[in-house]
Scaffold this motif. Structure first.
Motif, PDB file in Angstrom:
ATOM      1  N   VAL B 117      35.998  26.538  41.319  1.00 50.58           N
ATOM      2  CA  VAL B 117      36.882  25.992  42.366  1.00 50.58           C
ATOM      3  C   VAL B 117      36.043  25.523  43.567  1.00 50.58           C
ATOM      4  O   VAL B 117      34.877  25.894  43.706  1.00 50.58           O
ATOM      5  CB  VAL B 117      37.940  27.021  42.840  1.00 50.58           C
ATOM      6  CG1 VAL B 117      38.865  27.399  41.700  1.00 50.58           C
ATOM      7  CG2 VAL B 117      37.298  28.247  43.470  1.00 50.58           C
ATOM      8  N   ASP B 118      36.686  24.716  44.420  1.00 50.42           N
ATOM      9  CA  ASP B 118      35.990  24.183  45.594  1.00 50.42           C
ATOM     10  C   ASP B 118      36.107  25.113  46.798  1.00 50.42           C
ATOM     11  O   ASP B 118      35.290  25.061  47.718  1.00 50.42           O
ATOM     12  CB  ASP B 118      36.614  22.833  45.989  1.00 50.42           C
ATOM     13  CG  ASP B 118      36.581  21.847  44.831  1.00 50.42           C
ATOM     14  OD1 ASP B 118      35.482  21.614  44.307  1.00 50.42           O
ATOM     15  OD2 ASP B 118      37.653  21.346  44.441  1.00 50.42           O
ATOM     16  N   LEU B 119      37.161  25.927  46.794  1.00 45.83           N
ATOM     17  CA  LEU B 119      37.467  26.700  47.995  1.00 45.83           C
ATOM     18  C   LEU B 119      38.310  27.908  47.617  1.00 45.83           C
ATOM     19  O   LEU B 119      39.126  27.829  46.700  1.00 45.83           O
ATOM     20  CB  LEU B 119      38.253  25.796  48.962  1.00 45.83           C
ATOM     21  CG  LEU B 119      38.695  26.379  50.295  1.00 45.83           C
ATOM     22  CD1 LEU B 119      37.485  26.674  51.184  1.00 45.83           C
ATOM     23  CD2 LEU B 119      39.630  25.399  51.017  1.00 45.83           C
ATOM     24  N   ILE B 120      38.098  29.002  48.370  1.00 45.29           N
ATOM     25  CA  ILE B 120      38.824  30.238  48.096  1.00 45.29           C
ATOM     26  C   ILE B 120      39.581  30.645  49.353  1.00 45.29           C
ATOM     27  O   ILE B 120      38.996  30.737  50.438  1.00 45.29           O
ATOM     28  CB  ILE B 120      37.854  31.372  47.672  1.00 45.29           C
ATOM     29  CG1 ILE B 120      37.205  31.020  46.332  1.00 45.29           C
ATOM     30  CG2 ILE B 120      38.576  32.715  47.566  1.00 45.29           C
ATOM     31  CD1 ILE B 120      35.879  30.334  46.416  1.00 45.29           C
ATOM     32  N   LEU B 121      40.882  30.907  49.207  1.00 46.36           N
ATOM     33  CA  LEU B 121      41.662  31.397  50.345  1.00 46.36           C
ATOM     34  C   LEU B 121      42.070  32.848  50.104  1.00 46.36           C
ATOM     35  O   LEU B 121      42.574  33.198  49.036  1.00 46.36           O
ATOM     36  CB  LEU B 121      42.928  30.553  50.565  1.00 46.36           C
ATOM     37  CG  LEU B 121      42.772  29.472  51.628  1.00 46.36           C
ATOM     38  CD1 LEU B 121      41.920  28.333  51.112  1.00 46.36           C
ATOM     39  CD2 LEU B 121      44.124  28.943  52.080  1.00 46.36           C
ATOM     40  N   ASP B 122      41.877  33.648  51.123  1.00 46.40           N
ATOM     41  CA  ASP B 122      42.208  35.062  51.073  1.00 46.40           C
ATOM     42  C   ASP B 122      43.692  35.256  51.369  1.00 46.40           C
ATOM     43  O   ASP B 122      44.178  34.875  52.433  1.00 46.40           O
ATOM     44  CB  ASP B 122      41.337  35.772  52.133  1.00 46.40           C
ATOM     45  CG  ASP B 122      41.659  37.237  52.318  1.00 46.40           C
ATOM     46  OD1 ASP B 122      42.330  37.830  51.449  1.00 46.40           O
ATOM     47  OD2 ASP B 122      41.217  37.790  53.349  1.00 46.40           O
ATOM     48  N   GLY B 123      44.391  35.857  50.398  1.00 44.21           N
ATOM     49  CA  GLY B 123      45.784  36.231  50.637  1.00 44.21           C
ATOM     50  C   GLY B 123      45.981  37.671  50.204  1.00 44.21           C
ATOM     51  O   GLY B 123      47.043  38.040  49.727  1.00 44.21           O
ATOM     52  N   THR B 124      44.944  38.478  50.344  1.00 47.07           N
ATOM     53  CA  THR B 124      44.971  39.855  49.831  1.00 47.07           C
ATOM     54  C   THR B 124      45.474  40.816  50.908  1.00 47.07           C
ATOM     55  O   THR B 124      45.853  40.390  52.005  1.00 47.07           O
ATOM     56  CB  THR B 124      43.565  40.289  49.364  1.00 47.07           C
ATOM     57  OG1 THR B 124      42.694  40.331  50.496  1.00 47.07           O
ATOM     58  CG2 THR B 124      43.000  39.328  48.332  1.00 47.07           C
ATOM     59  N   ASP B 125      45.437  42.110  50.585  1.00 47.07           N
ATOM     60  CA  ASP B 125      46.021  43.057  51.527  1.00 47.07           C
ATOM     61  C   ASP B 125      45.173  44.300  51.774  1.00 47.07           C
ATOM     62  O   ASP B 125      45.684  45.315  52.210  1.00 47.07           O
ATOM     63  CB  ASP B 125      47.423  43.475  51.043  1.00 47.07           C
ATOM     64  CG  ASP B 125      47.358  44.266  49.743  1.00 47.07           C
ATOM     65  OD1 ASP B 125      46.250  44.400  49.175  1.00 47.07           O
ATOM     66  OD2 ASP B 125      48.415  44.753  49.295  1.00 47.07           O
ATOM     67  N   ASN B 126      43.884  44.235  51.453  1.00 46.49           N
ATOM     68  CA  ASN B 126      43.066  45.431  51.739  1.00 46.49           C
ATOM     69  C   ASN B 126      41.616  45.032  52.002  1.00 46.49           C
ATOM     70  O   ASN B 126      41.211  43.900  51.742  1.00 46.49           O
ATOM     71  CB  ASN B 126      43.178  46.456  50.601  1.00 46.49           C
ATOM     72  CG  ASN B 126      42.602  45.946  49.293  1.00 46.49           C
ATOM     73  OD1 ASN B 126      41.397  46.027  49.076  1.00 46.49           O
ATOM     74  ND2 ASN B 126      43.440  45.377  48.445  1.00 46.49           N
ATOM     75  N   PHE B 127      40.856  45.990  52.535  1.00 46.38           N
ATOM     76  CA  PHE B 127      39.490  45.685  52.963  1.00 46.38           C
ATOM     77  C   PHE B 127      38.536  45.500  51.790  1.00 46.38           C
ATOM     78  O   PHE B 127      37.692  44.613  51.796  1.00 46.38           O
ATOM     79  CB  PHE B 127      38.953  46.801  53.868  1.00 46.38           C
ATOM     80  CG  PHE B 127      39.651  46.871  55.189  1.00 46.38           C
ATOM     81  CD1 PHE B 127      39.402  45.923  56.178  1.00 46.38           C
ATOM     82  CD2 PHE B 127      40.575  47.867  55.451  1.00 46.38           C
ATOM     83  CE1 PHE B 127      40.055  45.971  57.399  1.00 46.38           C
ATOM     84  CE2 PHE B 127      41.232  47.918  56.665  1.00 46.38           C
ATOM     85  CZ  PHE B 127      40.977  46.986  57.648  1.00 46.38           C
ATOM     86  N   GLN B 128      38.685  46.362  50.802  1.00 45.99           N
ATOM     87  CA  GLN B 128      37.731  46.354  49.697  1.00 45.99           C
ATOM     88  C   GLN B 128      37.671  45.000  48.982  1.00 45.99           C
ATOM     89  O   GLN B 128      36.588  44.481  48.704  1.00 45.99           O
ATOM     90  CB  GLN B 128      38.113  47.444  48.703  1.00 45.99           C
ATOM     91  CG  GLN B 128      37.121  47.494  47.561  1.00 45.99           C
ATOM     92  CD  GLN B 128      37.140  48.826  46.851  1.00 45.99           C
ATOM     93  OE1 GLN B 128      37.919  49.703  47.190  1.00 45.99           O
ATOM     94  NE2 GLN B 128      36.289  48.983  45.883  1.00 45.99           N
ATOM     95  N   ILE B 129      38.834  44.448  48.701  1.00 45.14           N
ATOM     96  CA  ILE B 129      38.854  43.167  47.974  1.00 45.14           C
ATOM     97  C   ILE B 129      38.202  42.069  48.816  1.00 45.14           C
ATOM     98  O   ILE B 129      37.564  41.166  48.291  1.00 45.14           O
ATOM     99  CB  ILE B 129      40.301  42.788  47.545  1.00 45.14           C
ATOM    100  CG1 ILE B 129      40.353  41.479  46.762  1.00 45.14           C
ATOM    101  CG2 ILE B 129      41.229  42.664  48.723  1.00 45.14           C
ATOM    102  CD1 ILE B 129      39.929  41.573  45.360  1.00 45.14           C
ATOM    103  N   ARG B 130      38.305  42.187  50.120  1.00 43.36           N
ATOM    104  CA  ARG B 130      37.698  41.140  50.964  1.00 43.36           C
ATOM    105  C   ARG B 130      36.176  41.217  50.924  1.00 43.36           C
ATOM    106  O   ARG B 130      35.499  40.196  50.938  1.00 43.36           O
ATOM    107  CB  ARG B 130      38.243  41.247  52.381  1.00 43.36           C
ATOM    108  CG  ARG B 130      39.717  40.848  52.400  1.00 43.36           C
ATOM    109  CD  ARG B 130      40.332  40.877  53.758  1.00 43.36           C
ATOM    110  NE  ARG B 130      41.634  40.260  53.743  1.00 43.36           N
ATOM    111  CZ  ARG B 130      42.793  40.905  53.897  1.00 43.36           C
ATOM    112  NH1 ARG B 130      42.826  42.204  54.072  1.00 43.36           N
ATOM    113  NH2 ARG B 130      43.934  40.239  53.882  1.00 43.36           N
TER     114      ARG B 130
END
Lengths: 66, 339
Positions: B117-130
């Protein structure tokens, strides 16, 4: 000593270091990052980083929800 | 096509050329809860040609106040969010391609989702995944846009690996579990979701149409209830950063990954078997029939048993609702699904 904290001028009498500032603001142990005059101060350097008159500090919170 | 996008094409910073770039763009949305749903709707309407939506969860009534893609029917059906999102996006814009993936994004699969992919958008809900997204994007040199919201405040920053500070340059260590408010403990109002998503998706449109000079280049923090909007310039990368400085990808290199995780403010625990496998849900439903009320659809099985609600997905993950105790959840999983 007057410093600008998050864009507001504030008076901090006894506060000398970033570490003390964080304590004074009751933010110890919270997920924050501290920027001093546009540079991020690493956590390990909070205790040794001495504040000066007219410093500009930004404290940002790490947010986890969404 | 010109009609559909005419107002966006009239916006001269995008124009016809930008619109074509959007049509050719590929975007990954990690998480499709409140923020992710808002991102998906904006980018689908804008005509981003390919959206990959990955989410591990299913729609519930408590989501409807802020997760704007979903309907009561989705919640009744307990549709996986990725599937419900894809269905709704199709109604909004049938000209774009949507790939829905119902799974938990973790160290074993994230690179596969990110790489094309060209770009990733964060729509998560916790610190670890970020931190995991940060590791994967720095390793593969992919641009990603961090965004988060809880209560009435939120934050976002755009990360260009090796050009701007990464997430770990700014927030060096992961906070201790339970030390920060979550949507389940502090609540959340929809307008902060719209606000943070608006900044993230505007950044996405700028990046995808080549308007890099217009990026905000800062960490933005907003509190829509207390009327506090701040933009903090980020300065330099941290040369000692574990991630982009030393290239030590701790979260990506995790040994076996998390077997279980407490879900943000839900009184629920996710159990994910360390080895990926597939479960025959129909077969499992027959086995569990005598134990309690079962609801089965193409994507998941739900069993109400004891005082818990066990939702099993086809990839063998489960969400145990009615507890935030990991060992209780594991024993429920072991009892009814088997480890």
């Amino acid at each position: 000593m007057q410093i600008t904290l998050n864009g507001e001028k504030r008076e901090f009498g006894e506060t000398q270091t970033v570490s003390e500032l964080v304590q004074t603001l009751h933010l110890s142990g919270q997920r924050i990052a501290v920027e001093l005059n546009k540079e991020i101060v690493r956590k390990k350097d909070w205790e040794s980083t001495v504040l000066s008159e007219a410093d500009k500090i930004e404290i940002v919170h790490f947010v986890g929800g969404g | 096509m010109d009609d559909r996008y005419s107002r966006q094409i009239l916006f001269k910073q995008i124009g016809k050329e930008g619109q074509k770039k959007l049509a050719d763009a590929r975007v990954l949305l990690v998480g499709c809860g409140a923020l992710g749903a808002a991102h998906a709707e904006t980018l689908a309407r804008a005509g981003v040609g390919f959206l990959r939506v990955v989410d591990r969860d299913f729609v519930e009534f408590t989501n409807l106040q802020r997760q704007t893609l979903y309907s009561e029917a989705d919640a009744k059906e307990r549709l996986p969010k990725a599937i419900a999102a894809k269905n709704r996006i199709r109604e909004i814009n049938s000209e774009i391609a949507v790939e829905a993936v119902v799974t938990d994004v973790n160290h074993s699969n994230i690179e596969g989702f990110v790489t094309d992919v060209d770009l990733i958008l964060d729509g998560t809900d916790n610190f670890q995944i970020r931190y995991l997204i940060n590791d994967a994007c720095v390793k593969l040199k992919k641009t990603w846009i961090y965004g988060a919201a809880v209560s009435s405040f939120g934050t976002t920053m755009t990360i260009f690996p090796f050009e701007t500070p990464c997430l770990r340059c700014i927030f060096e260590e992961m906070p201790d579990a339970g030390s920060a408010p979550t949507c389940d403990t502090a609540g959340v109002i929809q307008p902060i979701i719209s606000s943070i998503s608006a900044i993230q998706t505007t950044e996405a449109l700028k990046i995808l149409t080549g308007n890099i000079d217009k990026l905000h280049r800062s960490l933005i923090q907003a509190d829509v209830w207390n009327n506090d909007w701040r933009k903090i310039k980020l300065g330099r990368m941290n040369a000692d950063c574990e991630c982009c400085g030393k290239r030590n990808f701790e979260f990506l290199d995790a040994e076996a990954g998390e077997f279980s995780a407490v879900l943000c403010g839900r009184n629920a625990v996710q159990i994910a078997p360390p080895k990926r496998s597939q479960i025959d849900l129909k077969n499992l439903a027959e086995k569990l029939d005598a134990h309690g009320e079962i609801k089965l659809n193409e994507y998941l099985l739900r069993l109400s048993v004891e005082n818990y609600e066990l939702t099993v997905f086809a990839d063998a993950r489960a969400i145990v609702r009615g507890t935030d105790d990991v060992s209780t959840a594991r024993s429920i999983y072991a009892k009814y699904v088997g480890i």
